[in-house]
Design an enzyme around this catalytic site. Structure first.
Site, PDB file in Angstrom:
ATOM      1  N   HIS A   1      25.626  50.502  35.013  1.00 54.82           N
ATOM      2  CA  HIS A   1      24.846  50.415  36.080  1.00 54.82           C
ATOM      3  C   HIS A   1      23.446  50.431  35.548  1.00 54.82           C
ATOM      4  CE1 HIS A   1      27.056  50.004  40.002  1.00 54.82           C
ATOM      5  NE2 HIS A   1      27.833  49.570  38.906  1.00 54.82           N
ATOM      6  N   ASP A   2      23.104  51.198  34.610  1.00 52.35           N
ATOM      7  CA  ASP A   2      22.017  51.584  33.986  1.00 52.35           C
ATOM      8  C   ASP A   2      21.648  50.072  33.122  1.00 52.35           C
ATOM      9  OD1 ASP A   2      19.474  52.728  32.988  1.00 52.35           O
ATOM     10  OD2 ASP A   2      20.598  53.206  31.125  1.00 52.35           O
TER      11      ASP A   2
ATOM     12  N   HIS B   1      38.102  49.557  35.121  1.00 54.81           N
ATOM     13  CA  HIS B   1      38.629  49.712  36.478  1.00 54.81           C
ATOM     14  C   HIS B   1      40.202  50.359  36.161  1.00 54.81           C
ATOM     15  CE1 HIS B   1      35.624  47.468  39.169  1.00 54.81           C
ATOM     16  NE2 HIS B   1      35.200  48.631  38.226  1.00 54.81           N
ATOM     17  N   THR B   2      40.575  50.407  35.068  1.00 58.26           N
ATOM     18  CA  THR B   2      41.899  51.031  34.817  1.00 58.26           C
ATOM     19  C   THR B   2      41.858  52.588  35.195  1.00 58.26           C
ATOM     20  OG1 THR B   2      43.711  51.402  33.297  1.00 58.26           O
ATOM     21  CG2 THR B   2      41.633  51.743  32.524  1.00 58.26           C
TER      22      THR B   2
ATOM     23  N   ASP C   1      44.469  52.808  30.029  1.00 58.06           N
ATOM     24  CA  ASP C   1      45.096  51.878  29.665  1.00 58.06           C
ATOM     25  C   ASP C   1      45.059  50.511  30.096  1.00 58.06           C
ATOM     26  OD1 ASP C   1      46.404  51.675  32.096  1.00 58.06           O
ATOM     27  OD2 ASP C   1      47.774  53.501  31.473  1.00 58.06           O
TER      28      ASP C   1
ATOM     29  N   PRO D   1      26.876  43.451  39.814  1.00 57.60           N
ATOM     30  CA  PRO D   1      27.844  42.810  40.457  1.00 57.60           C
ATOM     31  C   PRO D   1      28.425  43.381  41.766  1.00 57.60           C
ATOM     32  CG  PRO D   1      28.225  43.244  38.018  1.00 57.60           C
ATOM     33  CD  PRO D   1      26.987  43.782  38.451  1.00 57.60           C
TER      34      PRO D   1
ATOM     35  N   ASP E   1      43.710  51.438  39.992  1.00 54.92           N
ATOM     36  CA  ASP E   1      44.858  51.481  39.479  1.00 54.92           C
ATOM     37  C   ASP E   1      46.165  52.464  39.938  1.00 54.92           C
ATOM     38  OD1 ASP E   1      47.219  51.151  38.039  1.00 54.92           O
ATOM     39  OD2 ASP E   1      46.246  51.773  36.088  1.00 54.92           O
TER      40      ASP E   1
ATOM     41  N   VAL F   1      20.297  46.878  34.581  1.00 56.67           N
ATOM     42  CA  VAL F   1      19.091  46.706  35.212  1.00 56.67           C
ATOM     43  C   VAL F   1      17.727  47.188  34.309  1.00 56.67           C
ATOM     44  CG1 VAL F   1      17.891  47.679  37.379  1.00 56.67           C
ATOM     45  CG2 VAL F   1      20.090  47.481  37.432  1.00 56.67           C
TER      46      VAL F   1
ATOM     47  N   ASN G   1      24.671  51.476  44.329  1.00 57.09           N
ATOM     48  CA  ASN G   1      24.583  52.704  43.522  1.00 57.09           C
ATOM     49  C   ASN G   1      24.865  53.693  44.854  1.00 57.09           C
ATOM     50  OD1 ASN G   1      24.210  51.831  41.002  1.00 57.09           O
ATOM     51  ND2 ASN G   1      22.215  51.743  41.422  1.00 57.09           N
TER      52      ASN G   1
ATOM     53  N   ASP H   1      18.063  52.156  29.683  1.00 56.69           N
ATOM     54  CA  ASP H   1      16.592  52.896  29.652  1.00 56.69           C
ATOM     55  C   ASP H   1      16.766  54.031  30.419  1.00 56.69           C
ATOM     56  OD1 ASP H   1      16.676  51.635  32.097  1.00 56.69           O
ATOM     57  OD2 ASP H   1      14.612  50.706  31.849  1.00 56.69           O
TER      58      ASP H   1
END
Length: 323
Positions: free
Chosen positions: A66-67, A193-194, A251, A163, A243, A70, A94, A74
């Site tokens: 997320h850094d 997202h595992t 994994d 997103p 998951d 945008v 956020n 930085d």
């Protein structure tokens, strides 16, 4: 002026842009002489944080993502509302979900004790993501260093560029493409997202859609036990692992879930829904080694998004504040 001096000045003028370019490049050995214990200090701090709370690994990887999305990698996401009224912490993607700020602050404080004013918050965040991945059984990679910290944040860009959990495949592809990342990079990075968890409000519509063409009925029923169909302040914030099978281990089970229509978020399942990324999902579901390798490459590539280097930016002494 003599002809020899004129020639010298000519070469200096010609070479200067190239010298600046070289000095501004990121390098894994950037702190080798100025703060030789920097990497070890960060690694120890992150391992301790993840040991205390396994979920923190996912939070730190997400914080880095997320850094970088945008205004580049930085550390702008770390600036709080006391530092700037345009704090990215208050952006919709956020607020109430981005976390791990205190872990970065702690690592920074330790570095300030041994080499004050040397290591940037942006580099700490990049190292933290790598070390967090490794701490939960995920891949490691060589982190390029030398980023500097921004003096601004951009809440509008955070709302526009990050997103959404309801993004379509086309929206995701366009979003990542604007950052110089390919479809393969996107699918590999989504594999983070595992691990991690999501709040009920982000997947409520999906599990109550009653559409077995897009979600496994048994999976939806299981998820509904922790997420009621009626929205409420307490209910919306309830967490569920992304998951269900191996929620605390890095994994390739995330991709197996997608093939079984068990992606928790809409933005997960669209990666395997008859579109252009189906083949990549299938590949990663059968080859954990390929997923790990591509995830590492994509993380390095993401870390190269518009870094501030050289004379640009600052080294913040406190990551949430401006010097």
């Amino acid at each position: 002026m003599s002809s020899s001096l004129q020639l010298l000045f000519f070469f200096i003028l010609i070479l200067n842009p190239f010298l600046n370019m070289i000095s501004a490049q990121l390098s894994p050995t950037f702190y080798a002489t100025t703060c030789p214990d920097a990497l070890t200090t960060v690694r120890t701090s992150i391992r301790q944080a993840v040991s205390r709370e396994r979920r923190m690994a996912a939070s730190l990887i997400r914080l880095h993502f997320h850094d970088c999305f945008v205004q580049g990698c930085d550390a702008s996401i770390l600036l709080d509302e006391q530092a700037t009224p345009t704090s990215e912490r208050n952006a919709l993607p956020n607020k109430g979900s981005a976390r791990g700020y205190e872990v970065i602050d702690n690592a920074k404080a330790q570095l300030e004790n041994i080499c004050p004013g040397v290591v940037s918050c942006a580099d700490i965040l990049s190292l933290a993501a790598r070390d967090a991945s490794f701490a939960v059984g995920g891949p490691s990679w060589t982190v390029k260093l030398g980023r500097r910290d921004s003096t601004t944040a951009d809440i509008d860009s955070a709302n526009a560029d990050l997103p959404s959990f309801k993004s379509s495949l086309d929206q995701l592809i366009q979003n990542f493409d604007r950052k110089g990342l390919t479809e393969r990079d996107m699918v590999a990075l989504s594999g983070a997202h595992t691990i991690g968890q999501a709040q009920c409000f982000t997947f409520r519509d999906r599990i109550y859609s009653n559409n077995t063409n897009i979600i496994d009925a048994g999976f939806a029923s299981t998820r509904s036990r922790q997420c009621s169909q009626t929205s409420s302040a307490d209910g919306d914030a309830k967490l569920a692992p992304l998951d269900l099978v191996t929620p605390n281990s890095f994994d390739n089970n995330y991709f197996k879930n997608l093939i079984q229509k068990k992606g928790l978020l809409e933005s997960d399942q669209v990666l395997f829904n008859g579109g252009s990324t189906d083949s990549i999902v299938r590949e990663y579901s059968t080859s954990p080694a390929k997923f790990s390798a591509d995830f590492s490459l994509a993380m390095v590539k993401m870390g190269d998004i518009q870094p501030l280097t050289g004379q640009n930016g600052v080294i913040r002494r406190i990551c949430s504040s401006l010097n």
